[in-house]
Design a protein around this motif. Structure first.
Motif, PDB file in Angstrom:
ATOM      1  N   PRO A 103       0.821  -1.214   0.000  1.00  0.00           N
ATOM      2  CA  PRO A 103       0.000   0.000   0.000  1.00  0.00           C
ATOM      3  C   PRO A 103       0.855   1.265   0.000  1.00  0.00           C
ATOM      4  O   PRO A 103       2.033   1.247   0.381  1.00  0.00           O
ATOM      5  N   THR A 104       0.240   2.366  -0.415  1.00  0.00           N
ATOM      6  CA  THR A 104       0.908   3.666  -0.448  1.00  0.00           C
ATOM      7  C   THR A 104       0.005   4.716   0.190  1.00  0.00           C
ATOM      8  O   THR A 104      -1.199   4.729  -0.055  1.00  0.00           O
ATOM      9  N   LEU A 105       0.574   5.574   1.019  1.00  0.00           N
ATOM     10  CA  LEU A 105      -0.149   6.692   1.627  1.00  0.00           C
ATOM     11  C   LEU A 105       0.573   7.990   1.285  1.00  0.00           C
ATOM     12  O   LEU A 105       1.776   8.002   1.032  1.00  0.00           O
ATOM     13  N   THR A 106      -0.196   9.087   1.320  1.00  0.00           N
ATOM     14  CA  THR A 106       0.330  10.387   0.899  1.00  0.00           C
ATOM     15  C   THR A 106       0.183  11.418   2.009  1.00  0.00           C
ATOM     16  O   THR A 106      -0.817  11.442   2.723  1.00  0.00           O
TER      17      THR A 106
ATOM     18  N   ARG B 140      14.374  -0.420   5.621  1.00  0.00           N
ATOM     19  CA  ARG B 140      14.423  -1.255   4.419  1.00  0.00           C
ATOM     20  C   ARG B 140      13.037  -1.740   4.012  1.00  0.00           C
ATOM     21  O   ARG B 140      12.902  -2.419   3.000  1.00  0.00           O
ATOM     22  N   ALA B 141      12.031  -1.372   4.806  1.00  0.00           N
ATOM     23  CA  ALA B 141      10.674  -1.831   4.524  1.00  0.00           C
ATOM     24  C   ALA B 141       9.859  -0.803   3.748  1.00  0.00           C
ATOM     25  O   ALA B 141       8.766  -1.113   3.271  1.00  0.00           O
ATOM     26  N   LEU B 142      10.392   0.420   3.592  1.00  0.00           N
ATOM     27  CA  LEU B 142       9.605   1.509   3.013  1.00  0.00           C
ATOM     28  C   LEU B 142      10.174   1.995   1.688  1.00  0.00           C
ATOM     29  O   LEU B 142      11.375   1.895   1.429  1.00  0.00           O
ATOM     30  N   THR B 143       9.283   2.541   0.878  1.00  0.00           N
ATOM     31  CA  THR B 143       9.667   3.329  -0.293  1.00  0.00           C
ATOM     32  C   THR B 143       9.125   4.738  -0.069  1.00  0.00           C
ATOM     33  O   THR B 143       8.102   4.919   0.597  1.00  0.00           O
TER      34      THR B 143
ATOM     35  N   LEU C 104       4.486  13.911  -0.279  1.00  0.00           N
ATOM     36  CA  LEU C 104       5.328  12.776   0.098  1.00  0.00           C
ATOM     37  C   LEU C 104       4.515  11.502  -0.018  1.00  0.00           C
ATOM     38  O   LEU C 104       3.506  11.334   0.666  1.00  0.00           O
ATOM     39  N   ASP C 105       4.933  10.612  -0.921  1.00  0.00           N
ATOM     40  CA  ASP C 105       4.286   9.315  -1.111  1.00  0.00           C
ATOM     41  C   ASP C 105       5.139   8.242  -0.428  1.00  0.00           C
ATOM     42  O   ASP C 105       6.321   8.070  -0.766  1.00  0.00           O
ATOM     43  N   VAL C 106       4.540   7.525   0.522  1.00  0.00           N
ATOM     44  CA  VAL C 106       5.259   6.503   1.276  1.00  0.00           C
ATOM     45  C   VAL C 106       4.583   5.156   1.053  1.00  0.00           C
ATOM     46  O   VAL C 106       3.355   5.041   1.162  1.00  0.00           O
ATOM     47  N   GLY C 107       5.358   4.141   0.727  1.00  0.00           N
ATOM     48  CA  GLY C 107       4.816   2.801   0.492  1.00  0.00           C
ATOM     49  C   GLY C 107       5.549   1.749   1.299  1.00  0.00           C
ATOM     50  O   GLY C 107       6.663   1.966   1.781  1.00  0.00           O
ATOM     51  N   ILE C 108       4.900   0.600   1.437  1.00  0.00           N
ATOM     52  CA  ILE C 108       5.514  -0.557   2.098  1.00  0.00           C
ATOM     53  C   ILE C 108       5.962  -1.535   1.017  1.00  0.00           C
ATOM     54  O   ILE C 108       5.190  -1.863   0.107  1.00  0.00           O
ATOM     55  N   LYS C 109       7.185  -2.023   1.127  1.00  0.00           N
ATOM     56  CA  LYS C 109       7.687  -2.975   0.146  1.00  0.00           C
ATOM     57  C   LYS C 109       7.011  -4.332   0.320  1.00  0.00           C
ATOM     58  O   LYS C 109       6.689  -4.724   1.446  1.00  0.00           O
ATOM     59  N   PRO C 110       6.771  -5.063  -0.788  1.00  0.00           N
ATOM     60  CA  PRO C 110       6.112  -6.377  -0.679  1.00  0.00           C
ATOM     61  C   PRO C 110       6.878  -7.376   0.179  1.00  0.00           C
ATOM     62  O   PRO C 110       6.279  -8.266   0.779  1.00  0.00           O
ATOM     63  N   ASP C 111       8.199  -7.231   0.256  1.00  0.00           N
ATOM     64  CA  ASP C 111       8.998  -8.183   1.036  1.00  0.00           C
ATOM     65  C   ASP C 111       9.283  -7.682   2.449  1.00  0.00           C
ATOM     66  O   ASP C 111      10.162  -8.221   3.144  1.00  0.00           O
ATOM     67  N   ALA C 112       8.554  -6.659   2.898  1.00  0.00           N
ATOM     68  CA  ALA C 112       8.760  -6.150   4.251  1.00  0.00           C
ATOM     69  C   ALA C 112       8.445  -7.235   5.269  1.00  0.00           C
ATOM     70  O   ALA C 112       7.475  -7.981   5.119  1.00  0.00           O
ATOM     71  N   PRO C 113       9.249  -7.358   6.323  1.00  0.00           N
ATOM     72  CA  PRO C 113       9.039  -8.438   7.299  1.00  0.00           C
ATOM     73  C   PRO C 113       7.795  -8.219   8.138  1.00  0.00           C
ATOM     74  O   PRO C 113       7.319  -7.092   8.313  1.00  0.00           O
ATOM     75  N   SER C 114       7.255  -9.303   8.664  1.00  0.00           N
ATOM     76  CA  SER C 114       6.088  -9.221   9.539  1.00  0.00           C
ATOM     77  C   SER C 114       6.457  -8.544  10.852  1.00  0.00           C
ATOM     78  O   SER C 114       7.618  -8.529  11.264  1.00  0.00           O
ATOM     79  N   GLY C 115       5.427  -7.994  11.506  1.00  0.00           N
ATOM     80  CA  GLY C 115       5.642  -7.375  12.806  1.00  0.00           C
ATOM     81  C   GLY C 115       5.349  -5.892  12.780  1.00  0.00           C
ATOM     82  O   GLY C 115       4.826  -5.349  11.801  1.00  0.00           O
TER      83      GLY C 115
END
Length: 339
Positions: free
Chosen positions: A155-158, A179-182, A200-211
């Protein structure tokens, strides 16, 4: 003229007041000493920003300490503790968050932390937070909060940053160790009146670890007075492992028999539970057999022992499994133990 009897009474009253005052200072002293710091200044922050700071409590006592309550002096501030009970030698964080939407200039507030030891000593610690809220820089919203995200999603939020009367103001770079964000920063407006806007557009990478996801992106500008603007990023990335219920409420415990409750832990593949942390102080968990299966049932029991803490209790159990790359699962149980 004061009589000898009157002087004696006055002296006794003075000594009593000094004794009470000394007891109060002593009571506050043991609790204050658990914190390395009790004051934090966020510095200049944009209006609308939600700034956070962790105060660290280290239990140097020989008995458990329970965080009974967190009470802010202002509606703009809130607090959250990472644990309710801190055993000797362990630590916990108390996070203070200030919402700057409705204020300008210097703003100071207090988060009151009520503590009690297992032996019944009580005290209240004052945690002070201060911000200098800028009138010409506005963040909307004040932070990036993804809530709960399923692992593998992206997902991406602005968030927008606006400034007035600053024709030459600009951001030079972004700083983040995650390392989990774009993140992408785009200038969207700059006009003759001196108004400047960024997105500012912030996203979570698909391979971001759980938690838990808890990070910060710092926007570095060419303004020497407001060089850095922090943008908190929070969320929870849910992995393959799930628990039901997420919070086990055991209710009132009024007898020595105690009470029991159950957690159901599931995954899409057979797995084994390798360890469970958090047992003790009256709490126990039915032994797990170490077998691989797609669902496990853990029975939590609380039986009050002599010397255990009474009142409102909260215990976090950390469950570790053999699923590769899966972080431990934290299960929370609450109970009220009658005196």
């Amino acid at each position: 003229m004061m009589t000898r009897r009157g002087m004696t009474a006055a002296l006794a009253g003075c000594l009593a007041a000094m004794t009470i005052g000394a007891a109060t200072v002593e009571a506050a002293g043991w609790a204050d000493s658990l914190f390395a710091e009790r004051n934090h200044h966020f510095g200049p922050v944009p209006r609308g920003a939600k700034v956070k700071h962790d105060f660290v409590l280290v239990n140097r006592l020989k008995e458990p300490v329970t965080i009974l309550n967190l009470r802010p002096s202002c509606g703009c501030t809130s607090g959250q503790a990472s644990a309710s009970t801190v055993n000797p030698g362990e630590s916990a964080t108390i996070q203070a968050e200030m919402d700057t939407r409705n204020f300008l200039g210097e703003k100071a507030t207090i988060l009151y932390a009520s503590l009690v030891t297992a032996s019944g000593r009580e005290a209240e610690v004052r945690l002070h937070v201060t911000s200098h809220i800028l009138a010409d820089v506005v963040l909307n919203p004040g932070s990036i909060d993804f809530g709960t995200v399923v692992k593998g999603q992206a997902p991406t939020l602005t968030l927008t940053i606006d400034r007035i009367n600053a024709a030459n103001w600009k951001f030079e770079r972004m700083v983040s160790g995650s390392r989990a964000l774009t993140a992408q920063l785009v200038e969207t407006k700059r006009d003759a009146t001196g108004a400047v806007s960024y997105r500012l557009d912030v996203g979570i990478k698909p391979d971001a670890p759980s938690g838990p996801l808890r990070d910060e992106i710092r926007l570095i500008s060419n303004d020497r007075e407001t060089r850095s603007i922090p943008v908190p990023v929070t969320g929870w990335i849910r992995g393959d492992l799930t628990a039901s219920p997420s919070l086990l409420t055991m209710g009132e415990i009024a007898s020595a028999e105690g009470k029991q409750g159950k957690f159901i832990i599931r995954a899409s593949q057979p797995f084994a539970i390798t360890s469970v942390e958090g047992v003790g102080d009256g709490f126990s968990i039915e032994p797990y057999d170490g077998k691989k299966k797609p669902m496990h049932i853990l029975t939590v029991a609380y039986k009050p022992d002599e010397g255990t803490t009474r009142g409102d209790l909260q215990r976090v159990f950390r469950v570790t499994t053999d699923i590769p790359g899966e972080p431990p699962l934290d299960l929370t149980a609450t109970a009220h133990v009658a005196p």
